[in-house]
Design a protein around this motif. Structure first.
Motif, PDB file in Angstrom:
ATOM      1  N   ALA A 188      -4.047  -9.148 -18.951  1.00 29.17           N
ATOM      2  CA  ALA A 188      -4.886  -9.557 -17.816  1.00 29.17           C
ATOM      3  C   ALA A 188      -5.644  -8.369 -17.226  1.00 29.17           C
ATOM      4  O   ALA A 188      -6.685  -8.541 -16.591  1.00 29.17           O
ATOM      5  CB  ALA A 188      -4.025 -10.212 -16.738  1.00 29.17           C
ATOM      6  N   TYR A 189      -5.121  -7.167 -17.447  1.00 27.20           N
ATOM      7  CA  TYR A 189      -5.717  -6.002 -16.786  1.00 27.20           C
ATOM      8  C   TYR A 189      -6.977  -5.508 -17.506  1.00 27.20           C
ATOM      9  O   TYR A 189      -7.706  -4.681 -16.964  1.00 27.20           O
ATOM     10  CB  TYR A 189      -4.669  -4.906 -16.592  1.00 27.20           C
ATOM     11  N   THR A 190      -7.261  -6.058 -18.690  1.00 27.32           N
ATOM     12  CA  THR A 190      -8.551  -5.774 -19.311  1.00 27.32           C
ATOM     13  C   THR A 190      -9.644  -6.415 -18.452  1.00 27.32           C
ATOM     14  O   THR A 190     -10.716  -5.841 -18.257  1.00 27.32           O
ATOM     15  CB  THR A 190      -8.568  -6.323 -20.747  1.00 27.32           C
ATOM     16  N   THR A 192      -9.528 -14.016  -4.110  1.00 32.07           N
ATOM     17  CA  THR A 192      -8.174 -13.971  -4.683  1.00 32.07           C
ATOM     18  C   THR A 192      -7.471 -12.665  -4.287  1.00 32.07           C
ATOM     19  O   THR A 192      -6.721 -12.631  -3.322  1.00 32.07           O
ATOM     20  CB  THR A 192      -8.192 -14.143  -6.219  1.00 32.07           C
ATOM     21  N   GLU A 193      -7.771 -11.575  -4.998  1.00 31.03           N
ATOM     22  CA  GLU A 193      -7.034 -10.324  -4.793  1.00 31.03           C
ATOM     23  C   GLU A 193      -7.842  -9.173  -5.373  1.00 31.03           C
ATOM     24  O   GLU A 193      -8.916  -9.388  -5.942  1.00 31.03           O
ATOM     25  CB  GLU A 193      -5.659 -10.421  -5.475  1.00 31.03           C
ATOM     26  N   THR A 194      -7.360  -7.974  -5.243  1.00 26.43           N
ATOM     27  CA  THR A 194      -7.955  -6.839  -5.945  1.00 26.43           C
ATOM     28  C   THR A 194      -7.199  -6.707  -7.282  1.00 26.43           C
ATOM     29  O   THR A 194      -6.205  -7.404  -7.502  1.00 26.43           O
ATOM     30  CB  THR A 194      -7.811  -5.522  -5.139  1.00 26.43           C
ATOM     31  N   ASP A 245       2.107 -13.207  -7.295  1.00 21.53           N
ATOM     32  CA  ASP A 245       3.017 -13.399  -6.157  1.00 21.53           C
ATOM     33  C   ASP A 245       3.471 -12.009  -5.694  1.00 21.53           C
ATOM     34  O   ASP A 245       4.560 -11.544  -6.031  1.00 21.53           O
ATOM     35  CB  ASP A 245       4.198 -14.269  -6.604  1.00 21.53           C
ATOM     36  N   SER A 246       2.612 -11.374  -4.911  1.00 19.45           N
ATOM     37  CA  SER A 246       2.836  -9.973  -4.519  1.00 19.45           C
ATOM     38  C   SER A 246       4.050  -9.834  -3.593  1.00 19.45           C
ATOM     39  O   SER A 246       4.199 -10.565  -2.610  1.00 19.45           O
ATOM     40  CB  SER A 246       1.579  -9.463  -3.806  1.00 19.45           C
ATOM     41  N   ILE A 247       4.856  -8.850  -3.904  1.00 24.34           N
ATOM     42  CA  ILE A 247       6.063  -8.601  -3.105  1.00 24.34           C
ATOM     43  C   ILE A 247       5.687  -7.948  -1.773  1.00 24.34           C
ATOM     44  O   ILE A 247       6.267  -8.246  -0.733  1.00 24.34           O
ATOM     45  CB  ILE A 247       7.042  -7.774  -3.961  1.00 24.34           C
ATOM     46  N   THR A 248       4.671  -7.099  -1.791  1.00 24.69           N
ATOM     47  CA  THR A 248       4.218  -6.480  -0.537  1.00 24.69           C
ATOM     48  C   THR A 248       3.591  -7.533   0.375  1.00 24.69           C
ATOM     49  O   THR A 248       3.736  -7.476   1.599  1.00 24.69           O
ATOM     50  CB  THR A 248       3.183  -5.374  -0.845  1.00 24.69           C
ATOM     51  N   ARG A 249       2.886  -8.482  -0.232  1.00 25.47           N
ATOM     52  CA  ARG A 249       2.290  -9.584   0.554  1.00 25.47           C
ATOM     53  C   ARG A 249       3.389 -10.316   1.335  1.00 25.47           C
ATOM     54  O   ARG A 249       3.258 -10.588   2.517  1.00 25.47           O
ATOM     55  CB  ARG A 249       1.568 -10.524  -0.415  1.00 25.47           C
ATOM     56  N   GLY A 293      -0.213  -3.909  -1.346  1.00 28.46           N
ATOM     57  CA  GLY A 293       0.362  -3.881  -2.688  1.00 28.46           C
ATOM     58  C   GLY A 293       1.309  -2.703  -2.782  1.00 28.46           C
ATOM     59  O   GLY A 293       1.227  -1.772  -1.968  1.00 28.46           O
ATOM     60  N   THR A 294       2.150  -2.699  -3.779  1.00 25.74           N
ATOM     61  CA  THR A 294       3.138  -1.622  -3.909  1.00 25.74           C
ATOM     62  C   THR A 294       2.471  -0.251  -3.910  1.00 25.74           C
ATOM     63  O   THR A 294       2.873   0.650  -3.186  1.00 25.74           O
ATOM     64  CB  THR A 294       3.947  -1.818  -5.195  1.00 25.74           C
ATOM     65  N   LEU A 295       1.439  -0.092  -4.724  1.00 27.01           N
ATOM     66  CA  LEU A 295       0.817   1.221  -4.838  1.00 27.01           C
ATOM     67  C   LEU A 295      -0.095   1.514  -3.645  1.00 27.01           C
ATOM     68  O   LEU A 295      -0.081   2.613  -3.099  1.00 27.01           O
ATOM     69  CB  LEU A 295       0.025   1.300  -6.150  1.00 27.01           C
TER      70      LEU A 295
END
Ligand SMILES: Cc1ncc(COP(=O)(O)O)c(C=O)c1O
Length: 306
Positions: A161-163, A190-192, A216-220, A255-257
């Motif tokens: 998906a990251y492509t 949606t998201e970054t 399903d972001s954990i930081t969210r 997000g985590t990072l």
């Protein structure tokens, strides 16, 4: 973050020199991105000589869910990776905040082969995160759309998906911005490529729902909880239009990072409240949780041996 090569990596059950962890060039992970991965932060606590690893179990749970969705066999691997997290953090020479990346990949067997005939491997890379920036981000709305649920499950965090995310981020960077925000096929935010999006509008905190095709972001989840406990704000999970984003009072990503990071402009539209009191309060609360100056802390402490 990846500018220096770490000395060590956890690979299939043991910590080995970085260059020893290899796959074949023709493997499905190298060729078609057939893998699932996580990004977990370890905050270095010099006063106790420990890394505080943020929500490792939730991340490994999501890793298993990604593998299940993509039909990648992973029997016993989650338990091994949980142990591996401690092992790589004990072994690393790094004494600073780190980003730890547990990954399960298809090593041999064609991508359509029966699950019992492919072999899988696992690794955990551990990189320094580098310094934290306080600067608000400038974002663009990408001309690329978020890969839809109808094509690839957004809940699965897979290299393939990251492509697509890469194209969105490259477009943003080439336009002189820091980050891309992707819309879905219906034109909803949606998201970054690496974080959830939040906005504040007329006192309401709003974030896209999972049904709009986001990870399903954990930081969210953490931010939604903090907004309630710290500020008495109940986040609304509902679709967001591009014009709502352009005319928001505050915008931030989580997000985590990225942790909690303010957005200073989107396609040159600046949020109305320059001081961003809500985003700043949530950023402070989140960083206090991660760096340990506030309880309760959802972190697993990994104590390093002397
Ligand atoms: C596409 C995408 N969205 C959102 C996030 C944020 O998720 P988390 O908060 O679990 O790190 C990430 C990071 O993994 C991501 O890659």
């Amino acid at each position: 973050m990846y500018e220096t090569e770490p000395k060590l990596i956890w690979w299939n059950g043991e910590v080995v020199p970085w260059q020893d962890a290899q796959v074949h060039v023709a493997s499905e992970t190298a060729l078609r991105g057939l893998n699932v991965f996580e990004g977990i932060r370890g905050y270095w606590r010099p006063e106790t000589g420990q890394f505080a690893v943020i929500r490792p179990h939730e991340h490994l749970h999501r890793l298993a869910a990604s593998a299940r969705l993509l039909q990648i066999p992973h029997d016993g691997l989650i338990e091994q990776l949980a142990q591996g997290l401690g092992e790589i953090l004990h072994a690393t020479e790094l004494r600073e905040d780190v980003y730890v990346r547990p990954t399960i990949y298809v090593d041999s067997g064609r991508y359509t082969a029966r699950q019992d005939t492919v072999t899988v491997g696992a690794f955990i890379a551990c990189h320094p995160t580098g310094p934290r920036s306080d600067q608000p981000l400038s974002c663009t709305i990408s001309t690329w759309r978020r890969i839809p649920e109808l094509a690839l499950p957004p809940l699965a965090k897979t290299g393939a998906a990251y492509t697509a995310f890469r194209l969105a981020r490259l477009e943003a960077l080439q336009a002189g911005a820091d980050e891309a925000i992707l819309l879905n096929a219906d034109g909803h935010v949606t998201e970054t490529p690496g974080a959830a999006v939040f906005l504040l509008r007329d006192g309401q905190l709003i974030t896209p729902p999972l049904a709009d095709g986001i990870l399903d972001s954990i930081t969210r989840r953490t931010v939604i909880r903090l907004a309630q406990t710290e500020l008495g704000l109940t986040a609304q999970e509902r679709s967001i239009t591009r014009s709502e984003l352009y005319s928001a009072d505050e915008v931030f990503i989580a997000g985590t990072l990225d942790e909690v990071r303010l957005v200073g402009q989107i396609d040159r539209h600046a949020p109305r409240h320059r001081q961003a009191p809500v985003a700043n309060a949530l950023r402070t609360a989140y960083l206090e949780l991660c760096t340990g100056s506030r309880q309760p802390l959802d972190a697993t402490l990994v104590k390093l041996l002397p």
